[in-house]
Design a protein around this motif. Structure first.
Motif, PDB file in Angstrom:
ATOM      1  N   GLY A 114       0.792  -1.222   0.000  1.00 50.82           N
ATOM      2  CA  GLY A 114       0.000   0.000   0.000  1.00 50.82           C
ATOM      3  C   GLY A 114       0.824   1.271   0.000  1.00 50.82           C
ATOM      4  N   ILE A 115       0.152   2.331   0.413  1.00 50.93           N
ATOM      5  CA  ILE A 115       0.750   3.661   0.424  1.00 50.93           C
ATOM      6  C   ILE A 115       0.743   4.157   1.863  1.00 50.93           C
ATOM      7  N   PHE A 116       1.775   4.825   2.248  1.00 53.28           N
ATOM      8  CA  PHE A 116       1.879   5.358   3.606  1.00 53.28           C
ATOM      9  C   PHE A 116       2.058   6.867   3.501  1.00 53.28           C
ATOM     10  N   SER A 117       1.233   7.634   4.194  1.00 54.22           N
ATOM     11  CA  SER A 117       1.303   9.098   4.068  1.00 54.22           C
ATOM     12  C   SER A 117       2.074   9.710   5.219  1.00 54.22           C
ATOM     13  N   ILE A 118       2.866  10.694   4.887  1.00 52.29           N
ATOM     14  CA  ILE A 118       3.668  11.392   5.895  1.00 52.29           C
ATOM     15  C   ILE A 118       3.432  12.879   5.734  1.00 52.29           C
ATOM     16  N   ARG A 119       3.190  13.525   6.864  1.00 50.54           N
ATOM     17  CA  ARG A 119       3.070  14.970   6.807  1.00 50.54           C
ATOM     18  C   ARG A 119       4.449  15.552   7.067  1.00 50.54           C
ATOM     19  N   ALA A 120       5.112  15.970   6.011  1.00 50.45           N
ATOM     20  CA  ALA A 120       6.489  16.428   6.145  1.00 50.45           C
ATOM     21  C   ALA A 120       6.530  17.951   6.182  1.00 50.45           C
ATOM     22  N   ASP A 121       7.694  18.452   6.485  1.00 47.29           N
ATOM     23  CA  ASP A 121       7.891  19.892   6.530  1.00 47.29           C
ATOM     24  C   ASP A 121       7.629  20.502   5.155  1.00 47.29           C
ATOM     25  N   LYS A 122       7.190  21.773   5.141  1.00 48.35           N
ATOM     26  CA  LYS A 122       6.877  22.375   3.836  1.00 48.35           C
ATOM     27  C   LYS A 122       8.136  22.597   3.001  1.00 48.35           C
ATOM     28  N   ASP A 123       9.289  22.551   3.648  1.00 45.47           N
ATOM     29  CA  ASP A 123      10.527  22.728   2.902  1.00 45.47           C
ATOM     30  C   ASP A 123      11.063  21.417   2.356  1.00 45.47           C
ATOM     31  N   PHE A 124      10.352  20.331   2.628  1.00 49.71           N
ATOM     32  CA  PHE A 124      10.847  19.039   2.177  1.00 49.71           C
ATOM     33  C   PHE A 124      10.954  19.017   0.654  1.00 49.71           C
ATOM     34  N   ASP A 125      12.048  18.463   0.183  1.00 48.28           N
ATOM     35  CA  ASP A 125      12.277  18.400  -1.249  1.00 48.28           C
ATOM     36  C   ASP A 125      12.671  16.980  -1.597  1.00 48.28           C
ATOM     37  N   GLY A 126      11.932  16.334  -2.425  1.00 46.41           N
ATOM     38  CA  GLY A 126      12.313  14.984  -2.803  1.00 46.41           C
ATOM     39  C   GLY A 126      11.643  14.621  -4.106  1.00 46.41           C
ATOM     40  N   THR A 127      12.275  13.786  -4.892  1.00 48.92           N
ATOM     41  CA  THR A 127      11.669  13.381  -6.142  1.00 48.92           C
ATOM     42  C   THR A 127      11.128  11.970  -5.999  1.00 48.92           C
ATOM     43  N   ILE A 128      10.211  11.653  -6.861  1.00 47.29           N
ATOM     44  CA  ILE A 128       9.572  10.352  -6.828  1.00 47.29           C
ATOM     45  C   ILE A 128      10.616   9.253  -7.017  1.00 47.29           C
ATOM     46  N   ASP A 129      10.444   8.165  -6.289  1.00 46.30           N
ATOM     47  CA  ASP A 129      11.319   6.986  -6.333  1.00 46.30           C
ATOM     48  C   ASP A 129      12.590   7.107  -5.507  1.00 46.30           C
ATOM     49  N   THR A 130      12.894   8.300  -4.945  1.00 49.37           N
ATOM     50  CA  THR A 130      14.055   8.333  -4.061  1.00 49.37           C
ATOM     51  C   THR A 130      13.676   7.687  -2.734  1.00 49.37           C
TER      52      THR A 130
END
Lengths: 289, 351
Positions: free
Chosen positions: B311-327
């Motif tokens: 499944g999918i797991f949701s995380i409420r991250a900081d608004k400055d979080f930067d990440g690309t899909i699959d990392t």
């Protein structure tokens, strides 16, 4: 720029062409339906010689009112015209009152199991037999109870044919009106009957108007039952009386046409009275979503 | 105003059970919200109170009186319908006046009361117009005015805001809540919108399949859900669920192991944790590592969804979080704020 305009030009041409074809078709349909009426009006003002003359005379050189005078003064067809009006109005009123209540019940309430469907179908099934089939039984019935040659016999017979029609028309309309409005009225302190009178029926006005016209036409135009069930001048309807103008020896075209002109007047007047209500969409904005 | 008591209320339509043995008490002046997905029986419950449906079993008391078998008009309640149910052939004035007209109040008195009600919902300029000439928000106000013109025992509202646009909904939410507080009116409010329920209710009854799953104040519903359904229904984005086993208080699921989340040993448990009780951490200290599925910036926070198990797991991250899909990211969750449920009974396992 030029390309744009020529393209636009072409589109407009297609549009005009299509529109003119539509208008042409509508025009033909209008001629087809209206010309016989116009012909009837013209004939009613013609002398006998003008009616049957060849080449055809459209508007006569010497228009005459003799046909009208003959029908209504000399022959006194006022009585039969009155009969027809009394019968049609009574039948329409009775069918609308009873039919509307019945339709409301069928549209709003559930009876045990599928009983409602059976009642609805039974009501509809009475329209599945052509009226002519019931002619002989009706004749025997009315003659047994001594109702032959009375307006009452026709009123009963026509109401019988009209009611199912009214019930089904009105049932459809009531089903379309969202029931929340009446429920709201009931929570606001009204009874079911009050909610029907004050909410459902005012909203169904356009439908009632349309149904009234159809119901009126049905009994106004009826000829066959009237011909068999009433044979005296006092109880005859207008169509039957006009029918007597076709005799063994000749057909009184002028009188028939004059009568025909008068016969369509009440219907046209009725249509004008109720056409305001015929515009639907009154219930728009009542319910969103 | 009065209290309302539901005693063993059941409603069946043929074989379908709409409401199943409902017991509920609404206190005098309370704002109770019936919350649940469509088809959960909340609207049916309300219609039974109004007398528009007849209960198959049970009894309802308004104040001290049973209303069993009473017609709607004798129950002394007022109701707003989801569709507003305004009378389209009457002007706004006549719509508001209707309940008084039925009660045959003198015209002058009616006029006075209509004016007061119209003023309360800012409708005075629209009194002579027809409902269809009004905007959605104005129609809503007409329905409210018609509600307020009487002084009934109980107010019922059936998803009154669901037809409004988002902005107006927020406005009317506050307005209704304020009116309810000001007039101290006992109110039963039906909605499927958890935000409406959380913001307006004194208490929420979460319903599913005709049964009240949990009845509590909004805070408790959110912080202390009674079962899987309530936990999953309340909260946006919804709570994360991980299936697994419990061994000596340590949870282990597919690709995850978390220490000391509960007590004892048992199989087939579900661990639930809200997205805001999770975080993305750098380096060590994460409970599991997973590839990013999607990143959604909402403005105040960034929602990061990662693959976990199937499944999918949701995380409420900081608004400055930067990440690309699959990392690959390391996820840590607050084990103190995790809930455990029995995956068979779906009930909460309390330590």
């Amino acid at each position: 720029m030029n390309a744009f305009f020529s393209q636009r030009r072409r589109l407009l041409d297609v549009w005009y062409l299509r529109n003119s074809l539509v208008y042409l078709a509508m025009g033909l349909a209008l001629v087809y339906t209206l010309f016989p009426m116009l012909w009837m009006v013209f004939n009613s003002f013609k002398r006998r010689i003008d009616i049957i003359s060849i080449p055809v005379v459209y508007w006569p050189d010497q228009p005459t009112l003799n046909n009208y005078i003959e029908v209504f003064v000399n022959r006194g067809f006022f009585i039969q015209l009155g009969n027809s009006l009394i019968i049609a109005i009574t039948v329409t009123t009775i069918s609308l009152v009873f039919g509307t209540f019945a339709a409301y019940g069928l549209a709003r309430f559930t009876y045990f199991a599928n009983f409602k469907q059976h009642i609805s179908f039974w009501i509809l099934s009475t329209r599945m037999i052509p009226p002519i089939v019931t002619l002989v039984p009706l004749y025997i019935l009315f003659s047994t109870v001594g109702l032959l040659n009375t307006k009452l016999s026709l009123i009963i017979a026509y109401t019988g044919f009209n009611l199912p029609f009214v019930v089904w028309m009105m049932k459809g309309y009531f089903s379309e009106i969202p029931h929340e409005m009446e429920e709201s009225a009931m929570v606001d302190g009204d009874t079911r009957f009050g909610a029907m009178l004050r909410i459902a029926i005012p909203l169904a006005k356009p439908s009632i108007a349309a149904t009234a016209i159809f119901s009126f036409l049905l009994s106004w135009n009826e000829m066959l039952l009237a011909l068999i069930l009433s044979d005296t001048a006092a109880s005859q309807t207008f169509p039957v009386a006009l029918g007597t103008r076709i005799s063994q020896h000749q057909i009184f075209w002028g009188e028939i046409n004059a009568g025909g002109v008068v016969a369509i007047l009440p219907v046209i007047i009725l249509a004008f009275i109720v056409q305001r209500h015929l515009v639907r969409g009154l219930s728009f904005g009542a319910i969103k979503g | 105003m009065a209290s309302v008591t539901f005693k063993n209320i059941s409603k069946r339509f043929g074989n379908v059970v709409a409401v199943n043995n409902l017991n509920l008490e609404v206190a005098d002046g309370e704002f109770l919200v019936l919350l649940g997905p469509s088809g959960c029986g909340k609207t049916t419950t309300m219609r039974i109170v109004a007398g528009l449906e007849t209960e198959t079993e049970g009894e309802i008391f308004i104040g001290d009186h049973s209303v069993k078998g009473l017609l709607p008009k004798y129950r002394d309640i007022a109701m707003v319908f989801q569709s507003y149910a305004l009378y389209p052939h009457m002007t706004v004035y006549q719509n508001i006046e209707y309940p008084l007209k039925i009660r045959k109040l003198p015209i002058s008195e009616r006029r006075e009361l209509v004016m007061i009600a119209a003023k309360r919902v800012h409708l005075e300029p629209e009194l002579e117009r027809l409902p269809r000439q009004l905007s959605g928000g104005q129609q809503q106000r007409v329905a409210l005015a018609r509600l307020l013109i009487r002084n009934p025992q109980l107010f019922l509202m059936d998803e009154p805001l669901s037809n409004l646009d988002a902005k107006l909904r927020v406005l009317m939410r506050a307005e209704i809540k304020h009116l309810q507080y000001e007039l101290g009116m006992t109110t039963i409010y039906v909605t499927h919108d958890q935000v409406e329920a959380m913001t307006m209710a004194d208490r929420i009854a979460v319903m599913n399949e005709g049964v009240v799953q949990q009845l509590a104040v909004p805070k408790a519903i959110y912080n202390d859900p009674a079962n899987l359904f309530v936990a999953g229904f309340i909260g946006s984005p919804p709570m994360n669920f991980i299936h697994g086993d419990l061994k000596n208080g340590n949870f282990s699921g597919k690709g995850v192991s978390i220490e000391s989340v509960g007590g004892g040993t048992r199989e087939a448990v579900v661990l639930g944790v809200r997205p805001e009780d999770t975080a993305i951490v750098n380096g060590d200290g994460g409970h599991f590592s997973a590839p990013i599925y999607s990143v959604e910036l909402t403005g105040e926070v960034t929602l990061v969804n990662v693959h976990l198990g199937d499944g999918i797991f949701s995380i409420r991250a900081d608004k400055d979080f930067d990440g690309t899909i699959d990392t690959q990211v390391n996820v840590r969750l607050d084990s103190n704020k995790a809930f455990l449920f029995d995956s068979n009974t779906e009930q909460r396992i309390r330590a």
